[in-house]
Design a protein around this motif. Structure first.
Motif, short mmCIF file in Angstrom:
data_model
loop_
_atom_site.label_atom_id
_atom_site.label_comp_id
_atom_site.label_asym_id
_atom_site.label_seq_id
_atom_site.Cartn_x
_atom_site.Cartn_y
_atom_site.Cartn_z
N SER A 121 0.72 -0.93 0.05
CA SER A 121 0.04 -0.10 -0.02
C SER A 121 0.74 1.31 -0.12
CB SER A 121 -1.04 0.09 1.26
OG SER A 121 -1.58 1.06 1.31
N TRP A 122 2.00 1.60 0.89
CA TRP A 122 2.81 2.45 1.03
C TRP A 122 3.48 2.58 -0.73
CZ3 TRP A 122 2.45 6.30 4.15
CH2 TRP A 122 2.59 5.89 5.70
N ALA A 123 3.93 1.70 -1.08
CA ALA A 123 4.63 1.66 -2.41
C ALA A 123 3.92 2.23 -3.57
CB ALA A 123 5.07 0.24 -2.71
N THR A 124 2.36 1.97 -3.47
CA THR A 124 1.61 2.34 -4.34
C THR A 124 1.35 3.80 -4.22
OG1 THR A 124 0.45 0.19 -4.50
CG2 THR A 124 -0.64 2.10 -5.49
N LEU A 125 1.23 4.35 -2.96
CA LEU A 125 0.96 5.77 -2.62
C LEU A 125 2.05 6.52 -2.99
CD1 LEU A 125 -0.90 7.84 -0.85
CD2 LEU A 125 0.43 7.08 1.04
N VAL B 149 10.17 4.28 -6.55
CA VAL B 149 9.96 3.38 -5.41
C VAL B 149 10.79 2.11 -5.70
CG1 VAL B 149 8.38 2.18 -3.92
CG2 VAL B 149 7.56 4.48 -4.96
N ARG B 150 11.54 1.56 -4.88
CA ARG B 150 12.01 0.36 -4.87
C ARG B 150 11.66 -0.49 -3.67
NH1 ARG B 150 16.13 3.89 -6.70
NH2 ARG B 150 16.90 3.56 -8.79
N VAL B 151 11.19 -1.59 -4.16
CA VAL B 151 10.65 -2.48 -3.01
C VAL B 151 11.55 -3.75 -3.02
CG1 VAL B 151 8.81 -3.88 -2.63
CG2 VAL B 151 8.52 -1.81 -3.99
N ALA C 227 -2.58 -2.87 -9.61
CA ALA C 227 -3.69 -2.78 -10.18
C ALA C 227 -5.06 -2.45 -9.30
CB ALA C 227 -3.93 -4.26 -10.99
N THR C 228 -4.84 -3.13 -8.26
CA THR C 228 -5.77 -3.03 -6.99
C THR C 228 -5.96 -1.68 -6.70
OG1 THR C 228 -5.64 -5.29 -6.38
CG2 THR C 228 -7.05 -3.89 -5.02
N TYR C 229 -5.03 -1.06 -6.19
CA TYR C 229 -4.86 0.28 -5.46
C TYR C 229 -4.90 1.54 -6.33
CZ TYR C 229 -3.52 -2.79 -1.63
OH TYR C 229 -3.28 -3.61 -0.60
N ALA C 230 -4.34 1.45 -7.62
CA ALA C 230 -4.49 2.45 -8.52
C ALA C 230 -5.72 3.25 -8.73
CB ALA C 230 -3.93 2.29 -9.77
N PRO C 231 -6.82 2.36 -8.78
CA PRO C 231 -8.23 3.17 -8.87
C PRO C 231 -8.60 3.91 -7.73
CG PRO C 231 -8.24 0.79 -9.96
CD PRO C 231 -6.82 0.92 -9.17
N HIS C 232 -8.14 3.44 -6.45
CA HIS C 232 -8.38 4.13 -5.28
C HIS C 232 -8.03 5.58 -5.52
CE1 HIS C 232 -8.62 -0.22 -3.10
NE2 HIS C 232 -9.61 0.07 -3.83
N LEU C 233 -6.57 5.68 -5.85
CA LEU C 233 -5.85 6.83 -5.74
C LEU C 233 -6.37 7.69 -6.76
CD1 LEU C 233 -2.42 5.58 -4.96
CD2 LEU C 233 -3.64 6.60 -3.46
N HIS D 224 -2.68 3.98 1.90
CA HIS D 224 -2.83 4.52 0.81
C HIS D 224 -4.11 5.40 0.96
CE1 HIS D 224 -5.08 1.06 -0.56
NE2 HIS D 224 -5.56 1.59 -1.56
N LEU D 225 -5.22 4.73 1.72
CA LEU D 225 -6.46 5.44 1.86
C LEU D 225 -6.66 6.08 3.48
CD1 LEU D 225 -8.86 2.97 0.53
CD2 LEU D 225 -7.98 4.95 -0.56
N VAL D 226 -6.19 5.38 4.23
CA VAL D 226 -6.35 6.22 5.80
C VAL D 226 -5.18 7.11 6.05
CG1 VAL D 226 -6.74 5.48 8.18
CG2 VAL D 226 -7.27 3.69 6.54
N PRO D 227 -5.70 8.42 6.09
CA PRO D 227 -4.63 9.33 6.16
C PRO D 227 -3.43 9.38 7.36
CG PRO D 227 -6.83 10.12 5.81
CD PRO D 227 -7.15 8.90 6.25
#
Length: 319
Positions: free
Chosen positions: A19-23, A31-33, A49-55, A147-150
């Motif tokens: 989640s962090w990496a996507t944010l 970003v290097r994971v 793929a899952t988190y991009a639409p959220h952002l 990536h969602l909870v502030p």
């Protein structure tokens, strides 16, 4: 910002790390994971793929997101050019002690070293670092999914430098988070201690047969959760006192509330604990076990996005 953050290393690619990496990538960072899991590439692809639409729903440009996220062969490669490191390893002080010794040795001297630790203060695993290295280590504890909870709890250790605290606040603000600095180390920090207090009473009420797990969740969703999404416990109590505020509330119902608090329960312990805990687990599984993890998290994330969008809209109307 006191300095620029261009490259982030994410160490540990579980739920929080992904989640962090996507944010971070959505905010333009390279970003290097790093994670020893054999399915790292697949896990990163699925998360993006899952988190991009959220952002995207939060107004971020996710074009070319995957191009900014790179897999590192090991920790050393991940942190080599990092401006900031976000560690998301196991919740074990010994593990973090060894890992942060590596991070301090391999990362550039200017790199900010942050831990997503949920309960362990950084002083517990930085004792053998030099003062210079310990000065740039602190907790940056998120709530799932980050990536969602502030909220990010920024907790300096005993030897953390004030510059590192300011840099951490700047960094988290730059990626759209709400950092709160906590000036005293305490196991579990603030958010998880509050969560644990509520969770203990919730478990007690279910074990005592007062309410089912799903109905208890409805109580929170339709009262405390709704209220706390807009105001915290203290502001809520202040408003609960009417024009007289918090003072009026305490003076008029403070005693009855104290009596209620004194009667809060403790989930079964000792020889009864295992059986009671098993009954509780079975009750929760009965309530939610028919849905998959992805279905439940999908519902959660859609609702969290809706709450965030509604709050944004209300704030814009107010301003």
């Amino acid at each position: 910002m006191t300095r620029a953050f261009r490259t982030a290393a994410v160490i540990g690619a579980g739920t929080i790390g992904l989640s962090w990496a996507t944010l971070f990538a959505a905010h333009g960072l390279t970003v290097r994971v790093s994670d020893p899991r054999p399915d790292l590439a697949e896990a990163v692809d699925d998360a993006l793929a899952t988190y991009a639409p959220h952002l995207a729903a939060r107004g971020l440009d996710v074009t070319g997101l995957a191009d900014r996220v790179h897999l590192a062969a090991d920790v050393s490669e991940a942190v080599r050019d990092a401006d900031v490191v976000q560690e998301n390893g196991p919740e074990r002080a010994g593990f973090k002690k060894d890992l942060f010794a590596t991070l301090a040795r391999e990362a550039p001297a200017h790199a900010l070293l942050l831990s997503s630790s949920s309960a362990i203060p950084s002083t517990a695993f930085t004792g053998e670092l030099s003062d210079e290295d310990a000065a740039r280590v602190l907790i940056g504890h998120p709530f799932n999914p980050p990536h969602l909870v502030p909220l990010v709890e920024v907790v300096p250790g005993e030897r953390t430098g004030e510059d590192a605290v300011l840099d951490a606040v700047d960094f988290y603000i730059s990626v759209g988070r709400t950092p709160v600095v906590e000036r005293k180390e305490i196991p579990g920090f603030v958010g998880n201690r509050l969560q644990n207090a509520l969770s203990r009473e919730a478990a007690y009420l279910v074990q005592e047969g007062v309410v089912t797990p799903e109905d208890l969740d409805q109580v929170v969703i339709n009262s405390l959760g709704l209220r706390w999404a807009t105001v915290g416990p203290f502001l809520g109590a202040h408003l609960g006192g009417g024009p007289g505020g918090y003072r009026h509330l305490v003076e008029h119902i403070g005693r009855s509330m104290q009596q209620t608090g004194a009667g809060l329960g403790t989930p079964s312990q000792n020889k009864e604990q295992k059986e009671a805990q098993e009954r509780l687990i079975e009750a929760v599984e009965k309530a939610y076990g028919s849905s998959t993890y992805s279905e439940l998290t999908g519902t959660r994330d859609r609702r969290q996005l809706a709450v965030l969008a509604a709050l944004d809209s209300a704030d814009k109307e107010e301003n």
